[in-house]
Scaffold this motif. Sequence first.
Motif, PDB file in Angstrom:
ATOM      1  N   TRP A   1       0.821  -1.209   0.000  1.00 46.55           N
ATOM      2  CA  TRP A   1       0.000   0.000   0.000  1.00 46.55           C
ATOM      3  C   TRP A   1       0.859   1.266   0.000  1.00 46.55           C
ATOM      4  N   GLU A   2       1.885   1.299   0.844  1.00 49.27           N
ATOM      5  CA  GLU A   2       2.729   2.485   0.934  1.00 49.27           C
ATOM      6  C   GLU A   2       3.407   2.769  -0.410  1.00 49.27           C
ATOM      7  N   VAL A   3       3.884   1.728  -1.074  1.00 54.11           N
ATOM      8  CA  VAL A   3       4.514   1.905  -2.384  1.00 54.11           C
ATOM      9  C   VAL A   3       3.489   2.428  -3.388  1.00 54.11           C
ATOM     10  N   PHE A   4       2.290   1.840  -3.375  1.00 55.48           N
ATOM     11  CA  PHE A   4       1.247   2.274  -4.305  1.00 55.48           C
ATOM     12  C   PHE A   4       0.890   3.742  -4.084  1.00 55.48           C
ATOM     13  N   ILE A   5       0.652   4.119  -2.840  1.00 52.52           N
ATOM     14  CA  ILE A   5       0.221   5.494  -2.556  1.00 52.52           C
ATOM     15  C   ILE A   5       1.369   6.469  -2.836  1.00 52.52           C
TER      16      ILE A   5
ATOM     17  N   LYS B   1       4.315  13.659   3.660  1.00 51.56           N
ATOM     18  CA  LYS B   1       4.154  13.766   5.105  1.00 51.56           C
ATOM     19  C   LYS B   1       2.771  13.325   5.546  1.00 51.56           C
ATOM     20  N   LEU B   2       1.743  13.837   4.875  1.00 49.20           N
ATOM     21  CA  LEU B   2       0.383  13.591   5.329  1.00 49.20           C
ATOM     22  C   LEU B   2      -0.198  12.263   4.878  1.00 49.20           C
ATOM     23  N   TRP B   3       0.000  11.901   3.614  1.00 52.40           N
ATOM     24  CA  TRP B   3      -0.757  10.780   3.061  1.00 52.40           C
ATOM     25  C   TRP B   3       0.064   9.545   2.707  1.00 52.40           C
ATOM     26  N   VAL B   4       1.355   9.688   2.536  1.00 50.07           N
ATOM     27  CA  VAL B   4       2.152   8.514   2.183  1.00 50.07           C
ATOM     28  C   VAL B   4       2.748   7.887   3.436  1.00 50.07           C
ATOM     29  N   PHE B   5       3.527   8.659   4.180  1.00 52.77           N
ATOM     30  CA  PHE B   5       4.238   8.119   5.333  1.00 52.77           C
ATOM     31  C   PHE B   5       3.556   8.436   6.663  1.00 52.77           C
ATOM     32  N   HIS B   6       2.476   9.216   6.639  1.00 51.78           N
ATOM     33  CA  HIS B   6       1.700   9.565   7.841  1.00 51.78           C
ATOM     34  C   HIS B   6       2.611  10.025   8.975  1.00 51.78           C
TER      35      HIS B   6
ATOM     36  N   PHE C   1       5.068  20.404  -3.182  1.00 47.56           N
ATOM     37  CA  PHE C   1       3.917  19.513  -3.310  1.00 47.56           C
ATOM     38  C   PHE C   1       4.232  18.149  -2.688  1.00 47.56           C
ATOM     39  N   ALA C   2       5.396  17.607  -2.987  1.00 52.96           N
ATOM     40  CA  ALA C   2       5.776  16.273  -2.507  1.00 52.96           C
ATOM     41  C   ALA C   2       5.939  16.233  -0.988  1.00 52.96           C
ATOM     42  N   PHE C   3       6.480  17.286  -0.400  1.00 47.84           N
ATOM     43  CA  PHE C   3       6.658  17.266   1.055  1.00 47.84           C
ATOM     44  C   PHE C   3       5.314  17.116   1.752  1.00 47.84           C
ATOM     45  N   VAL C   4       4.357  17.920   1.354  1.00 49.67           N
ATOM     46  CA  VAL C   4       3.040  17.871   1.993  1.00 49.67           C
ATOM     47  C   VAL C   4       2.378  16.505   1.787  1.00 49.67           C
ATOM     48  N   THR C   5       2.354  16.014   0.554  1.00 45.03           N
ATOM     49  CA  THR C   5       1.683  14.745   0.287  1.00 45.03           C
ATOM     50  C   THR C   5       2.412  13.564   0.937  1.00 45.03           C
TER      51      THR C   5
ATOM     52  N   LEU D   1       3.626   6.010  -5.211  1.00 44.65           N
ATOM     53  CA  LEU D   1       3.654   6.142  -6.673  1.00 44.65           C
ATOM     54  C   LEU D   1       2.504   7.011  -7.172  1.00 44.65           C
ATOM     55  N   PHE D   2       1.354   6.928  -6.525  1.00 40.82           N
ATOM     56  CA  PHE D   2       0.222   7.776  -6.895  1.00 40.82           C
ATOM     57  C   PHE D   2       0.582   9.248  -6.693  1.00 40.82           C
ATOM     58  N   PHE D   3       1.008   9.598  -5.471  1.00 40.13           N
ATOM     59  CA  PHE D   3       1.367  10.990  -5.203  1.00 40.13           C
ATOM     60  C   PHE D   3       2.663  11.388  -5.897  1.00 40.13           C
ATOM     61  N   GLY D   4       3.570  10.430  -6.073  1.00 38.91           N
ATOM     62  CA  GLY D   4       4.785  10.693  -6.847  1.00 38.91           C
ATOM     63  C   GLY D   4       4.446  11.007  -8.290  1.00 38.91           C
ATOM     64  N   GLY D   5       3.432  10.309  -8.817  1.00 35.07           N
ATOM     65  CA  GLY D   5       2.955  10.600 -10.172  1.00 35.07           C
ATOM     66  C   GLY D   5       2.386  12.000 -10.272  1.00 35.07           C
ATOM     67  N   LEU D   6       1.632  12.397  -9.244  1.00 32.33           N
ATOM     68  CA  LEU D   6       1.093  13.770  -9.240  1.00 32.33           C
ATOM     69  C   LEU D   6       2.214  14.798  -9.116  1.00 32.33           C
ATOM     70  N   ALA D   7       3.208  14.516  -8.278  1.00 29.82           N
ATOM     71  CA  ALA D   7       4.355  15.434  -8.148  1.00 29.82           C
ATOM     72  C   ALA D   7       5.122  15.514  -9.469  1.00 29.82           C
ATOM     73  N   THR D   8       5.225  14.382 -10.154  1.00 30.98           N
ATOM     74  CA  THR D   8       5.878  14.358 -11.462  1.00 30.98           C
ATOM     75  C   THR D   8       5.085  15.189 -12.460  1.00 30.98           C
ATOM     76  N   LEU D   9       3.775  15.085 -12.397  1.00 33.30           N
ATOM     77  CA  LEU D   9       2.919  15.893 -13.261  1.00 33.30           C
ATOM     78  C   LEU D   9       3.116  17.388 -12.974  1.00 33.30           C
ATOM     79  N   VAL D  10       3.158  17.753 -11.698  1.00 36.48           N
ATOM     80  CA  VAL D  10       3.442  19.146 -11.318  1.00 36.48           C
ATOM     81  C   VAL D  10       4.788  19.557 -11.902  1.00 36.48           C
ATOM     82  N   ASN D  11       5.782  18.687 -11.783  1.00 40.72           N
ATOM     83  CA  ASN D  11       7.119  18.971 -12.276  1.00 40.72           C
ATOM     84  C   ASN D  11       7.124  19.183 -13.788  1.00 40.72           C
ATOM     85  N   ILE D  12       6.507  18.278 -14.522  1.00 44.02           N
ATOM     86  CA  ILE D  12       6.521  18.357 -15.989  1.00 44.02           C
ATOM     87  C   ILE D  12       5.726  19.559 -16.493  1.00 44.02           C
ATOM     88  N   VAL D  13       4.549  19.786 -15.892  1.00 43.36           N
ATOM     89  CA  VAL D  13       3.711  20.918 -16.338  1.00 43.36           C
ATOM     90  C   VAL D  13       4.417  22.245 -16.065  1.00 43.36           C
ATOM     91  N   THR D  14       4.981  22.409 -14.856  1.00 48.65           N
ATOM     92  CA  THR D  14       5.664  23.680 -14.570  1.00 48.65           C
ATOM     93  C   THR D  14       6.918  23.833 -15.432  1.00 48.65           C
TER      94      THR D  14
END
Length: 155
Positions: free
Chosen positions: A17-21, A68-73, A62-66, A23-36
């Motif tokens: 689960w931790e790896v999946f979540i 801290k809160l949702w991946v590693f709690h 973006f990655a620090f917040v996600t 990768l999910f938020f890592g994917g969003l951070a990657t999207l933020v990275n590529i778009v910016t």
Amino acid sequence: MKIYQKFKTYLEEKKLWEVFIYLFFGGLATLVNIVTFQVAQQGFDLSWTVSNTISWVCSVLFAFVTNKLWVFHSKTESFTALTWEFAKFILARLLSFAMDMACMFLFIDILSTGNLIAKIVTQVVVVVANYFFSKLFIFKKVEIIEDEKPNSSPR
């Protein structure tokens, strides 16, 4: 919601689960990275190095917040602990930023690939490195051991 819960339970049983979540938020951070990166480079006509730096700053915040809160709690008890955790996060991300810049240089300036292709390929390397940095050095789980209280109820 039932499908989500079954999926989560299955991944938790497999300890994925931790790896999946991540990768999910890592994917969003990657999207933020590529778009910016694209906006900075195409929209503002900045060099790939400046665009990459701007995209790094945005995705790291973006990655620090996600993470801290949702991946590693991660829970921090004080502002000092939060500051230390953020400092470790930034230091690790600076290491992966150096990897990012080196890969971008290799792909763009040496191998002459397109900037967007270089950015996408580089992000795979960075996401994997960042997971291990975060897991092993930054968001360590702290085990809290509660004192056993003797049963004081009368018999």
